[in-house]
Design a protein around this motif. Structure first.
Motif, PDB file in Angstrom:
ATOM      1  N   SER A   1      -4.320  -7.286  11.430  1.00 25.85           N
ATOM      2  CA  SER A   1      -4.162  -5.741  11.280  1.00 25.85           C
ATOM      3  C   SER A   1      -5.090  -5.173  10.422  1.00 25.85           C
ATOM      4  N   ASN A   2      -5.359  -4.196  10.600  1.00 27.16           N
ATOM      5  CA  ASN A   2      -6.320  -3.339   9.797  1.00 27.16           C
ATOM      6  C   ASN A   2      -5.759  -2.448   8.589  1.00 27.16           C
ATOM      7  N   ARG A   3      -4.244  -2.663   8.297  1.00 27.30           N
ATOM      8  CA  ARG A   3      -3.597  -2.049   7.515  1.00 27.30           C
ATOM      9  C   ARG A   3      -3.387  -3.069   6.190  1.00 27.30           C
ATOM     10  N   ALA A   4      -3.378  -2.261   5.055  1.00 27.84           N
ATOM     11  CA  ALA A   4      -3.267  -2.987   3.783  1.00 27.84           C
ATOM     12  C   ALA A   4      -2.686  -2.271   2.832  1.00 27.84           C
ATOM     13  N   GLU A   5      -2.230  -2.808   1.777  1.00 27.66           N
ATOM     14  CA  GLU A   5      -1.745  -2.024   0.601  1.00 27.66           C
ATOM     15  C   GLU A   5      -2.329  -2.240  -0.850  1.00 27.66           C
ATOM     16  N   LEU A   6      -2.648  -1.344  -1.413  1.00 35.34           N
ATOM     17  CA  LEU A   6      -3.055  -1.696  -2.734  1.00 35.34           C
ATOM     18  C   LEU A   6      -2.109  -0.698  -3.697  1.00 35.34           C
ATOM     19  N   ASN A   7      -1.312  -1.775  -4.449  1.00 32.93           N
ATOM     20  CA  ASN A   7      -0.473  -1.100  -5.480  1.00 32.93           C
ATOM     21  C   ASN A   7       0.712  -0.569  -4.689  1.00 32.93           C
ATOM     22  N   GLY A   8       1.294  -0.992  -3.501  1.00 36.92           N
ATOM     23  CA  GLY A   8       2.181  -0.435  -2.674  1.00 36.92           C
ATOM     24  C   GLY A   8       1.730   0.726  -2.061  1.00 36.92           C
ATOM     25  N   LYS A   9       0.449   1.362  -2.158  1.00 44.89           N
ATOM     26  CA  LYS A   9      -0.080   2.503  -1.100  1.00 44.89           C
ATOM     27  C   LYS A   9      -0.654   1.898  -0.082  1.00 44.89           C
TER      28      LYS A   9
ATOM     29  N   GLY B   1      -4.046  -6.253 -13.098  1.00 40.84           N
ATOM     30  CA  GLY B   1      -3.050  -5.328 -13.073  1.00 40.84           C
ATOM     31  C   GLY B   1      -2.955  -4.631 -11.548  1.00 40.84           C
ATOM     32  N   ARG B   2      -3.696  -5.158 -10.617  1.00 41.54           N
ATOM     33  CA  ARG B   2      -3.606  -4.841  -9.056  1.00 41.54           C
ATOM     34  C   ARG B   2      -3.004  -5.663  -8.121  1.00 41.54           C
ATOM     35  N   THR B   3      -2.451  -5.299  -7.078  1.00 40.68           N
ATOM     36  CA  THR B   3      -1.927  -6.115  -6.054  1.00 40.68           C
ATOM     37  C   THR B   3      -2.344  -5.685  -4.963  1.00 40.68           C
ATOM     38  N   VAL B   4      -2.977  -6.496  -4.025  1.00 41.68           N
ATOM     39  CA  VAL B   4      -3.535  -6.040  -2.738  1.00 41.68           C
ATOM     40  C   VAL B   4      -2.482  -7.151  -1.659  1.00 41.68           C
ATOM     41  N   VAL B   5      -2.307  -6.452  -0.511  1.00 41.25           N
ATOM     42  CA  VAL B   5      -1.434  -7.047   0.434  1.00 41.25           C
ATOM     43  C   VAL B   5      -2.086  -6.921   1.893  1.00 41.25           C
ATOM     44  N   LEU B   6      -2.387  -7.984   2.586  1.00 38.10           N
ATOM     45  CA  LEU B   6      -2.891  -7.823   3.943  1.00 38.10           C
ATOM     46  C   LEU B   6      -2.389  -8.581   4.760  1.00 38.10           C
ATOM     47  N   GLN B   7      -2.253  -8.445   6.142  1.00 42.21           N
ATOM     48  CA  GLN B   7      -1.832  -9.464   7.207  1.00 42.21           C
ATOM     49  C   GLN B   7      -2.899  -9.548   8.109  1.00 42.21           C
ATOM     50  N   THR B   8      -3.221 -10.759   8.537  1.00 42.19           N
ATOM     51  CA  THR B   8      -4.055 -11.092   9.651  1.00 42.19           C
ATOM     52  C   THR B   8      -3.649 -10.346  10.960  1.00 42.19           C
TER      53      THR B   8
ATOM     54  N   ILE C   1      -2.738 -10.737  -3.009  1.00 43.38           N
ATOM     55  CA  ILE C   1      -3.904 -11.127  -3.959  1.00 43.38           C
ATOM     56  C   ILE C   1      -3.706 -10.132  -5.160  1.00 43.38           C
ATOM     57  N   SER C   2      -3.575 -10.728  -6.463  1.00 41.75           N
ATOM     58  CA  SER C   2      -3.063 -10.181  -7.848  1.00 41.75           C
ATOM     59  C   SER C   2      -4.190 -10.399  -8.810  1.00 41.75           C
ATOM     60  N   GLY C   3      -4.325  -9.372  -9.741  1.00 40.90           N
ATOM     61  CA  GLY C   3      -5.031  -9.653 -10.693  1.00 40.90           C
ATOM     62  C   GLY C   3      -5.721  -8.359 -11.579  1.00 40.90           C
TER      63      GLY C   3
ATOM     64  N   SER D   1     -11.236  -2.850  -4.259  1.00 42.32           N
ATOM     65  CA  SER D   1      -9.837  -2.573  -4.708  1.00 42.32           C
ATOM     66  C   SER D   1      -9.689  -3.372  -6.172  1.00 42.32           C
ATOM     67  N   PHE D   2     -10.546  -4.161  -6.460  1.00 37.97           N
ATOM     68  CA  PHE D   2     -10.484  -4.991  -7.888  1.00 37.97           C
ATOM     69  C   PHE D   2     -11.541  -4.229  -8.768  1.00 37.97           C
ATOM     70  N   GLY D   3     -12.421  -3.364  -8.325  1.00 39.88           N
ATOM     71  CA  GLY D   3     -13.416  -2.823  -8.987  1.00 39.88           C
ATOM     72  C   GLY D   3     -14.369  -3.784  -9.597  1.00 39.88           C
ATOM     73  N   THR D   4     -14.649  -4.738  -8.512  1.00 31.25           N
ATOM     74  CA  THR D   4     -15.777  -5.865  -8.835  1.00 31.25           C
ATOM     75  C   THR D   4     -16.965  -5.319  -8.007  1.00 31.25           C
ATOM     76  N   GLU D   5     -18.207  -5.426  -8.614  1.00 31.79           N
ATOM     77  CA  GLU D   5     -19.531  -4.871  -7.909  1.00 31.79           C
ATOM     78  C   GLU D   5     -19.988  -6.041  -6.826  1.00 31.79           C
ATOM     79  N   VAL D   6     -20.374  -5.749  -5.634  1.00 34.13           N
ATOM     80  CA  VAL D   6     -21.097  -6.639  -4.481  1.00 34.13           C
ATOM     81  C   VAL D   6     -21.959  -6.034  -4.083  1.00 34.13           C
ATOM     82  N   ASP D   7     -22.954  -6.888  -3.991  1.00 32.44           N
ATOM     83  CA  ASP D   7     -24.469  -6.298  -3.618  1.00 32.44           C
ATOM     84  C   ASP D   7     -24.766  -7.494  -2.319  1.00 32.44           C
TER      85      ASP D   7
END
Length: 275
Positions: free
Chosen positions: A89-97, A80-87, A76-78, A122-128
């Motif tokens: 798994s509880n591991r993910a990457e945010l901008n390669g970290k 200036g950030r990119t998130v990578v996940l895999q079903t 998922i990209s937008g 990760s994308f800085g969006t507010e969720v309630d």
């Protein structure tokens, strides 16, 4: 911005238990979103999972998926950030970290779901989360937004949620989706609504709620061979003369309240949620 899960059309899905869990609705700013073929839900880790390609597109994000064996890798990209996940798994990457999540992306019915909380942060969006309406509110404009749905009563939520677990087998001492006994089933459901109750049927009868003469949907109903205390079985009244409970013969099932086997053993009801 995503809210609690992401859907990528064309993926695979692994388990069905999660998809049968608590249903939720999603509101983007002041609009209620429609998901025609894949519904958001709350998973066993109390995290919202949501099919979100349409949400991502509305927010200007791009979503892509790649098969990895029987699993799916989601990017998922937008902003200036990119998130990578895999079903699976509880591991993910945010901008390669690398990051460890408290739940996993999952695959179900050819849909990929990704946990909202992680994506939104990760994308800085507010969720309630509005518990009265079972509504996730996503704000992409930085403003506060009121729920567009009317509040759902806690008793109605209990009745609706209870039927998501029909057919789960009986397990003595069980209080998870792997298997329930009668009090474990009721405790599991009430815990989802932040209501703490004793572990046994008679413990619930003694200390939970208010006694009522005629049950209404969402009330707890109690049974014993002698039709008096102590209670040896507990269920949730659904209305129309029926209740749901975990039975040792057929697991979680709906049965008549005032006739047949249980009709001869019913003796009292308690109201947990006032109207």
């Amino acid at each position: 911005m995503l809210t609690s899960a992401v859907f990528v059309s064309g993926a695979l899905f692994a388990t069905s238990t999660e998809a049968a869990a608590l249903p939720v609705k999603v509101q983007l700013n002041d609009s209620l979103l429609s998901f025609p073929d894949a519904q958001p839900f709350v998973d066993d880790n109390s995290r919202t999972q949501i099919p979100v390609r349409m949400v991502a597109e509305k927010l200007g994000y791009s979503v892509s998926s790649t098969p990895v064996g029987k699993q799916v890798k989601v990017t998922i990209s937008g902003n200036g950030r990119t998130v990578v996940l895999q079903t699976g798994s509880n591991r993910a990457e945010l901008n390669g970290k690398g990051i460890t999540l408290d739940t996993s992306a999952i695959l179900s019915d050819n849909r990929t779901y990704v946990p909202l909380r992680f994506i939104s942060e990760s994308f800085g969006t507010e969720v309630d989360w509005d518990s009265k309406t079972q509504l996730v509110i996503v704000s992409s404009d930085g403003k506060d937004h009121s729920p567009v749905l009317k509040a759902v009563s806690p008793a109605t939520i209990l009745v609706t949620n209870s039927q998501k677990y029909l057919g789960i087998p009986y397990m003595w001492g069980g209080n998870t989706t792997s298997g329930f006994d009668c009090s474990g089933f009721v405790q599991f459901l009430l815990n989802q609504q932040k209501v703490s109750v004793p572990r046994t049927a008679d413990g619930m009868r003694q200390s939970t709620g208010t006694s009522v003469f005629a049950p209404t949907p969402g009330d707890l109903v109690f049974f014993s061979d002698s039709q008096k205390a102590p209670a040896s079985h507990v269920g949730i009244y659904l209305g129309n003369g029926k209740f749901i409970s975990a039975t040792n013969s057929k697991g979680v099932q709906i049965t008549p309240l005032t006739s047949g086997y249980w009709g001869n053993r019913y003796f009292t009801a308690k109201r947990v949620f006032s109207s």
